[in-house]
Scaffold this motif. Structure first.
Motif, short mmCIF file in Angstrom:
data_model
loop_
_atom_site.label_atom_id
_atom_site.label_comp_id
_atom_site.label_asym_id
_atom_site.label_seq_id
_atom_site.Cartn_x
_atom_site.Cartn_y
_atom_site.Cartn_z
N LEU A 114 2.16 -3.25 -6.40
CA LEU A 114 2.02 -1.89 -5.89
C LEU A 114 0.57 -1.43 -6.06
CD1 LEU A 114 5.26 -0.22 -7.29
CD2 LEU A 114 4.98 -1.71 -5.29
N GLY A 125 0.82 -1.20 0.00
CA GLY A 125 0.00 0.00 0.00
C GLY A 125 0.85 1.25 0.00
N SER A 126 0.19 2.40 0.25
CA SER A 126 0.88 3.68 0.07
C SER A 126 1.66 4.15 1.28
CB SER A 126 -0.16 4.75 -0.29
OG SER A 126 -1.09 4.88 0.77
N GLY A 127 1.55 3.46 2.42
CA GLY A 127 2.20 3.97 3.62
C GLY A 127 3.42 3.17 4.05
N ALA A 145 -0.56 1.52 -4.89
CA ALA A 145 -0.55 2.96 -5.13
C ALA A 145 0.82 3.31 -5.71
CB ALA A 145 -0.79 3.73 -3.84
N PRO A 146 1.04 2.96 -7.00
CA PRO A 146 2.39 3.02 -7.57
C PRO A 146 3.07 4.39 -7.41
CG PRO A 146 0.86 1.98 -9.09
CD PRO A 146 0.04 2.48 -7.96
N ASP A 147 2.30 5.46 -7.51
CA ASP A 147 2.93 6.78 -7.43
C ASP A 147 3.18 7.22 -5.99
OD1 ASP A 147 0.20 6.68 -7.16
OD2 ASP A 147 -0.13 8.75 -7.85
N ARG A 148 2.72 6.46 -5.01
CA ARG A 148 2.93 6.85 -3.62
C ARG A 148 3.59 5.74 -2.80
NH1 ARG A 148 -2.26 8.37 -0.96
NH2 ARG A 148 -3.22 6.92 -2.41
N THR A 149 4.23 4.82 -3.49
CA THR A 149 4.90 3.72 -2.78
C THR A 149 6.08 4.26 -1.97
OG1 THR A 149 4.30 2.29 -4.60
CG2 THR A 149 5.98 1.47 -3.12
N HIS A 150 6.34 3.65 -0.81
CA HIS A 150 7.46 4.05 0.04
C HIS A 150 8.75 4.05 -0.79
CE1 HIS A 150 10.46 3.89 3.26
NE2 HIS A 150 9.51 4.36 4.04
N GLU A 176 1.87 -3.98 -11.11
CA GLU A 176 0.74 -3.16 -10.65
C GLU A 176 -0.52 -3.92 -11.01
OE1 GLU A 176 0.93 0.70 -12.40
OE2 GLU A 176 3.08 0.87 -11.97
N GLY A 185 3.44 -0.66 3.79
CA GLY A 185 3.97 -1.17 2.53
C GLY A 185 5.49 -1.12 2.52
#
Ligand SMILES: NC(=O)C1=CN([C@@H]2O[C@H](COP(=O)(O)OP(=O)(O)OC[C@H]3O[C@@H](n4cnc5c(N)ncnc54)[C@H](OP(=O)(O)O)[C@@H]3O)[C@@H](O)[C@H]2O)[C@@H](O)CC1
Ligand SMILES: [K+]
Length: 609
Positions: free
Chosen positions: A84, A58-60, A86-91, A107, A63
């Motif tokens: 992923l 996830g995005s946080g 949230a591909p644009d917000r991955t750690h 994705e 992840g």
């Protein structure tokens, strides 16, 4: 004692700890513990070559934990695919580490638009529930997952490994300390890949194996690369969302979680199963149903309270050094053998039956004499020096337990007691109402159960000087709160707290996870003490009359002098353990009389430590 802390408390403690450590150190500790746990689950002692692992990311930071752990596992030879969400917000750090270790990145395909003719009505589930799809209903857990045996845990702060059965902890008297045979293991698969697949990305070495699987269903709708990676995995790591989560799983995540559950893979949740509420134990919509959960720093209430606790599988606590920064008072606590042993009343050499306490039991009726017998059976094994029975079932009681002092009533004429129990099988006739008025007006601790709960006057309870303990099941709690039973079952922690606050009473809410909330508003400085969750319950206790035994044993502990919250939680602990002992290690149907008869064995087991 096992303790759980709210998300807010965990965040504060993490902040304190992080300010003293190099950047990222805490996450590395978490990832290291997670990777170790995954490796142990996958192929104990056999290395990781050929093992296929899918990470749901996830995005946080949840992840991020999954990605760093995945990188460690890939470096040890596993084929790892990261999905992923949230591909644009991955750690970013986690993603870089994963790529560097050869983790394949995919994705999920975008959710298909529902096919609908122009101008047609939206489907019913969309009209009713906004844009959410129908809820995913996970399947039931297996007996092995529910009936695990760990016993006598040390404090979680010192515990860095060992699996805990969800909701368990007291063991059955034969446990060996840490959970053995309780953790989920790899279920199928020989761990050897087929190779030669069409997976893209940066797959290399062993990771290519995972890529092979992931490529299987690419471009085939429901079988997209992400779903295929999950389906072929031996182990799925749920890093979708952790303590930062709000609400149930979103559609793309729910689809992957469903695929994981339907596969033969072991599902490991990072910190907590995604979709469950860490603070309340509630589930709003779909949630990951894990075989195991690796949690960091401390337990969160949602790991111990149903329905969320039903999603965790076995739980492992990884120590990341948070202990010194957590406050003294947790949100939730679960007693263990040593805690209960310290509470149980033990007669001193100079004790006599009156000094040990006399418990009065007002129960049974012409229609339900058995309830009186069962409540007395529990009371005789709860530590009081004598049991005084008051009501119309005296003959039945004395025939079964000649040591009981019996009286036809009313309670105030029966002689002095140190605590009253009222309710089991009482009915709602005139005599029952009079008896209720009588005991509510007494100056000793009072436990109200079953029929007694229907006769309760909230204001009279609130005005009592001596402690009152209420022991409803979900249906009775719902009636007291004026809500539906389902509402209580969906929000057990909130419900028990609300009841305690509204009645100014200690409340023991029976059920899949029995909870004990201290009398609301009487906690003094620093707020009320923690709610307690009982770890010893077993589904075998769900049979007629066991509640009567519980009220007897708990009332007896009150009469022996235990404070209300301690009496209720020690009573639930003894009762649950007696149920387990009666059902046996393999499990078998038991009656309430069997539970009462096993109470002495439960005492001995607890006192043995
Ligand atoms: N702090 C530390 O020191 C340590 C922390 N650690 C780890 O960090 C975790 C907490 O990390 P965190 O705070 O980043 O939150 P986290 O749970 O990953 O996700 C929040 C994101 O998810 C999203 N989102 C929300 N609801 C959602 C839903 N239903 N379904 C899908 N997505 C949803 C939401 O974004 P949104 O899409 O809503 O904008 C938001 O950005 C913790 O559990 C532990 O694993 C460990 O490494 C130890 C050290
Ligand atoms: K998670």
């Amino acid at each position: 004692m096992r303790t759980a802390y709210s998300v807010e408390t965990v965040r504060t403690a993490e902040h304190e700890l992080m300010s003293r450590l190099p950047e990222g150190a805490l996450m590395q500790r978490a990832a290291s513990g997670l990777a170790t746990a995954c490796a142990a689950l996958l192929r104990p002692g056999r290395g990781l070559y050929g093992a296929r692992i899918a990470l749901l990311v996830g995005s946080g930071s949840n992840g991020g934990d999954a990605l760093y752990a995945g990188a460690r596992l890939a470096r040890r030879g596993a084929g790892v695919t990261a999905v992923l969400l949230a591909p644009d917000r991955t750690h970013p750090g986690g993603l870089a580490a994963a790529r560097a270790a050869g983790v394949r990145i995919v994705e999920p395909e975008p959710e298909p638009e529902p096919e609908r003719e122009r101008g047609a009505e939206p489907p019913e589930w969309e009209r009713e529930r906004g844009t959410e799809p129908p809820e995913w209903e996970p399947g039931p857990r297996t007996a092995t997952e529910r009936e695990t045996a760990p016993a006598r845990d040390p404090d979680p702060g010192t515990q860095t490994d060992g699996w805990r059965g969800a909701g368990d902890g007291a063991g059955d008297g034969k446990g060996t300390g840490t959970g053995t045979g309780t953790g989920p293991g790899i279920r199928t698969g020989d761990g050897t890949g087929t190779g030669g697949g069409s997976g893209g990305g940066s797959a290399s070495g062993a990771a290519a194996d995972a890529g092979a699987g992931a490529g299987d269903g690419a471009g085939t709708g429901a079988g997209d690369a992400a779903v295929a990676a999950v389906r072929r995995a031996h182990l799925v790591v749920d890093g979708i969302v952790g303590i930062g989560g709000r609400g149930g799983l979103r559609p793309a995540a729910a689809r992957l979680a469903e695929a994981a559950r339907a596969s033969d893979a072991v599902v490991v949740a990072v910190d907590l199963p995604s979709g469950v509420d860490a603070d309340s134990g509630e589930t709003a919509g779909a949630a990951v149903r894990a075989d195991a959960t690796v949690t960091f720093g401390c337990y969160k209430p949602g790991l111990l309270v149903d329905p969320a606790a039903g999603c965790t599988g076995a739980v492992r606590l990884v120590d990341i050094g948070l202990g010194p920064y957590l406050p003294e008072r947790p949100a939730l606590e679960a007693l263990q053998h040593a805690d209960v042993a310290a509470l149980l009343p033990v007669p001193a050499p100079e004790s006599d039956k009156y000094r040990r306490g006399v418990v009065g039991v007002v129960a049974g009726s012409a229609r339900y004499p058995g309830a009186a017998v069962l409540a007395v059976a529990g009371a005789l094994r709860g530590g009081a020096g004598a049991v005084r029975y008051v009501g119309p079932a005296g003959d039945a009681v004395v025939t079964r337990f000649p040591e009981t002092l019996v009286h036809a009533g009313p309670p105030s004429d029966a002689g002095r007691v140190q605590a009253w129990v009222i309710g089991p099988g009482l009915g709602d006739g005139t005599e029952a109402r009079r008896a209720m008025e009588d005991v509510l007006g007494s100056d000793v601790p009072l436990l109200v159960d079953a029929d007694g709960l229907r006769l309760l006057d909230r204001e009279l309870v609130r005005r009592r000087e001596a402690p009152t303990v209420l022991t409803p099941h979900a249906g009775e709690a719902a009636a007291l709160l004026g809500v539906a039973r389902e509402e209580v079952e969906a929000s057990r922690l909130a419900s028990v707290r609300r009841l305690a606050a509204e009645f100014g009473a200690t409340v023991l809410l029976k059920g899949s996870t029995t909870l004990v909330a201290p009398a609301g508003g009487k906690g003094g400085r620093g707020g009320d003490p923690a709610v307690r969750v009982n770890p010893t319950g077993t589904g075998w206790l769900a049979t007629a009359g066991t509640g009567d035994v519980l009220s007897g044993v708990t009332g007896s502990l009150l009469a022996a002098g235990l404070e209300a919250r301690d009496a209720a939680s020690a009573g639930a602990y003894l009762h649950g353990l007696a149920g387990r002992l009666a059902a046996g290690r393999e499990g078998a149907p038991i009656g309430a009389s069997d539970v009462a008869s096993a109470l002495d064995a439960a005492w001995r087991d607890i006192r043995r430590g």
